[in-house]
Design a protein around this motif. Sequence first.
Motif, short mmCIF file in Angstrom:
data_model
loop_
_atom_site.label_atom_id
_atom_site.label_comp_id
_atom_site.label_asym_id
_atom_site.label_seq_id
_atom_site.Cartn_x
_atom_site.Cartn_y
_atom_site.Cartn_z
N ILE A 1 -8.22 20.91 27.77
CA ILE A 1 -9.50 20.36 26.42
C ILE A 1 -10.48 19.68 27.49
CG2 ILE A 1 -9.88 18.72 24.64
CD1 ILE A 1 -7.07 18.92 24.07
N GLU A 2 -11.63 20.11 27.30
CA GLU A 2 -12.96 19.34 27.84
C GLU A 2 -14.11 19.14 26.91
OE1 GLU A 2 -15.78 20.28 31.69
OE2 GLU A 2 -14.30 21.83 31.22
N PRO A 3 -14.39 17.78 26.59
CA PRO A 3 -15.06 17.31 25.48
C PRO A 3 -16.51 17.29 25.97
CG PRO A 3 -13.93 15.64 26.31
CD PRO A 3 -13.38 16.68 27.10
N PHE A 4 -16.87 17.32 27.19
CA PHE A 4 -18.19 17.46 27.56
C PHE A 4 -18.49 18.65 28.36
CE2 PHE A 4 -16.97 13.10 27.73
CZ PHE A 4 -17.97 12.55 26.95
N ALA A 5 -18.51 19.79 27.86
CA ALA A 5 -18.08 21.15 28.36
C ALA A 5 -19.25 21.57 29.51
CB ALA A 5 -17.87 22.27 27.18
N LEU B 1 -25.77 25.21 23.41
CA LEU B 1 -24.70 25.62 24.11
C LEU B 1 -23.47 26.13 23.54
CD1 LEU B 1 -23.26 25.55 26.83
CD2 LEU B 1 -22.60 23.40 26.52
N VAL B 2 -23.27 25.63 22.43
CA VAL B 2 -22.21 25.86 21.58
C VAL B 2 -22.27 27.26 20.83
CG1 VAL B 2 -20.74 25.51 19.59
CG2 VAL B 2 -21.23 23.63 21.28
N ALA B 3 -23.67 27.34 20.42
CA ALA B 3 -24.09 28.82 19.66
C ALA B 3 -24.03 29.77 20.76
CB ALA B 3 -25.35 28.69 19.07
N PHE B 4 -24.42 29.62 21.70
CA PHE B 4 -24.27 30.61 23.10
C PHE B 4 -22.84 31.06 23.31
CE2 PHE B 4 -23.34 31.15 27.58
CZ PHE B 4 -24.00 32.54 27.80
N MET B 5 -21.90 29.84 23.49
CA MET B 5 -20.59 30.28 23.75
C MET B 5 -19.85 31.10 22.77
SD MET B 5 -19.01 27.09 25.78
CE MET B 5 -19.40 26.66 27.51
N THR B 6 -20.16 30.76 21.62
CA THR B 6 -19.74 31.38 20.45
C THR B 6 -20.00 32.72 20.11
OG1 THR B 6 -19.59 29.10 19.35
CG2 THR B 6 -19.46 31.06 17.81
N GLU B 7 -21.39 33.14 20.17
CA GLU B 7 -21.66 34.26 20.24
C GLU B 7 -21.30 35.27 21.39
OE1 GLU B 7 -24.08 37.46 18.29
OE2 GLU B 7 -23.04 35.54 17.61
N ARG C 1 -10.24 32.38 25.66
CA ARG C 1 -9.15 31.76 25.61
C ARG C 1 -9.33 30.48 24.87
NH1 ARG C 1 -6.59 32.48 31.65
NH2 ARG C 1 -6.85 35.14 31.52
N ALA C 2 -10.70 30.16 24.88
CA ALA C 2 -10.86 28.64 24.32
C ALA C 2 -11.44 28.63 22.82
CB ALA C 2 -11.99 28.05 25.07
N ARG C 3 -11.27 27.65 22.16
CA ARG C 3 -11.74 27.26 20.85
C ARG C 3 -12.80 26.58 21.32
NH1 ARG C 3 -10.23 23.37 16.55
NH2 ARG C 3 -8.32 22.88 17.94
N ILE C 4 -14.26 26.69 20.55
CA ILE C 4 -15.26 26.04 20.88
C ILE C 4 -15.88 25.11 19.68
CG2 ILE C 4 -17.74 26.43 21.72
CD1 ILE C 4 -15.76 27.70 23.47
N LEU C 5 -16.12 23.92 20.11
CA LEU C 5 -16.42 22.85 18.98
C LEU C 5 -17.99 22.41 19.41
CD1 LEU C 5 -13.19 21.19 18.48
CD2 LEU C 5 -13.71 22.95 17.14
N ASN C 6 -18.50 22.08 18.08
CA ASN C 6 -19.90 21.53 18.36
C ASN C 6 -19.58 20.03 17.88
OD1 ASN C 6 -23.19 21.50 17.15
ND2 ASN C 6 -22.67 20.64 18.90
N THR C 7 -18.97 18.99 18.67
CA THR C 7 -18.63 17.79 18.09
C THR C 7 -18.93 16.66 19.17
OG1 THR C 7 -16.19 18.35 18.53
CG2 THR C 7 -16.89 18.42 16.20
N ASP C 8 -18.76 15.48 18.84
CA ASP C 8 -18.74 14.35 19.75
C ASP C 8 -17.51 14.22 20.74
OD1 ASP C 8 -20.04 11.54 20.55
OD2 ASP C 8 -17.90 11.10 19.77
N PHE C 9 -17.58 13.74 21.90
CA PHE C 9 -16.30 13.55 22.45
C PHE C 9 -15.21 12.81 21.80
CE2 PHE C 9 -18.41 9.92 23.92
CZ PHE C 9 -17.51 8.92 24.13
N GLU C 10 -15.51 11.84 21.19
CA GLU C 10 -14.71 10.96 20.46
C GLU C 10 -13.91 11.76 19.52
OE1 GLU C 10 -13.84 6.54 18.60
OE2 GLU C 10 -15.88 7.44 18.87
N VAL D 1 -9.60 23.92 24.53
CA VAL D 1 -10.39 23.47 23.64
C VAL D 1 -11.73 23.06 24.37
CG1 VAL D 1 -11.22 21.81 21.80
CG2 VAL D 1 -8.73 22.68 21.85
N LEU D 2 -12.98 23.55 24.12
CA LEU D 2 -14.15 23.14 24.85
C LEU D 2 -15.26 22.74 23.73
CD1 LEU D 2 -14.90 26.23 27.26
CD2 LEU D 2 -13.53 23.86 27.70
N SER D 3 -15.73 21.58 23.98
CA SER D 3 -16.52 20.85 23.02
C SER D 3 -17.82 20.38 23.61
CB SER D 3 -16.08 20.12 22.07
OG SER D 3 -15.72 18.90 22.87
#
Length: 266
Positions: free
Chosen positions: A30-34, A57-63, A152-161, A49-51
């Motif tokens: 898990i890496e919350p500051f990807a 950045l998240v839109a790029f990774m997801t696409e 292999r990763a689930r990509i999230l656009n969320t705050d680290f907490e 899990v990468l966020s």
Amino acid sequence: MKPLLRWAGSKRKLIPQLSQYWTDPQRRYIEPFAGSATLFFALQPAAAVLSDINPELVAFMTEVQANAEAVYNQAIKFPKNSKSYYAIRKLAIDKLSNTKRAARFYYLNRFCFNGIYRTNEKGMFNVPYSGAGTGTFPKLEEFLASVAILKRARILNTDFETTLLQNANENDFVYLDPPYAVGNRRIFRQYGPNSFGLEDLGRLAKLLTELNRRKAQFVLSYAYCAEAIKAFAGWPQKKVFSQRNIAGFAKNRRRAAELIISNVQC
């Protein structure tokens, strides 16, 4: 395995030290500051899990997870010169398809100054052109090999907490690499005014306690500074050095001291 992106503050040169903490390949990562997720690509975990709070950045990774070749083929079509760079930088992302939006992000990342991501007060990317000689595209095969790891990763656009409280569990491996906010330096707000700052150190310190309570393994890298030493005083700390290329110029290279903090001795 190389990451897909250039990124200011990448931990590429700390990989030998950081990878020593990765003792069980079966752990979920898990890496919350990807950012560019350099350590993730180096370790190649089976699940992750990468966020990040950066929506582009998240839109790029997801696409690229869904349409890698289309993103790549669009990005390499963009002309590689200063005039085109600034024209592409000005494009309104809300008028672009998901593929072209991701290709724009990738193109700007390859040719912007020093791999920096920075926005103005309106949230618009404003990093200047670096020059055609400093940014190149990998071969398609190399790009697709990196994308295969990213899938292999689930990509999230969320705050680290939020990321950690909702996802971290027993036996997970959590790597934290927040932007460095140091009291005696000008704070670089990488994603705009809401980026990680000194006021977030206390929040991060509490999360380390929670991760330990959940029996997750964590590794945190941060600037070697009085604020970090104090905030994370309850955990083993290791001082390491890495080469830094200040402002992107080779003549200004220096060794920078950093802290590695973990709930596991290494």
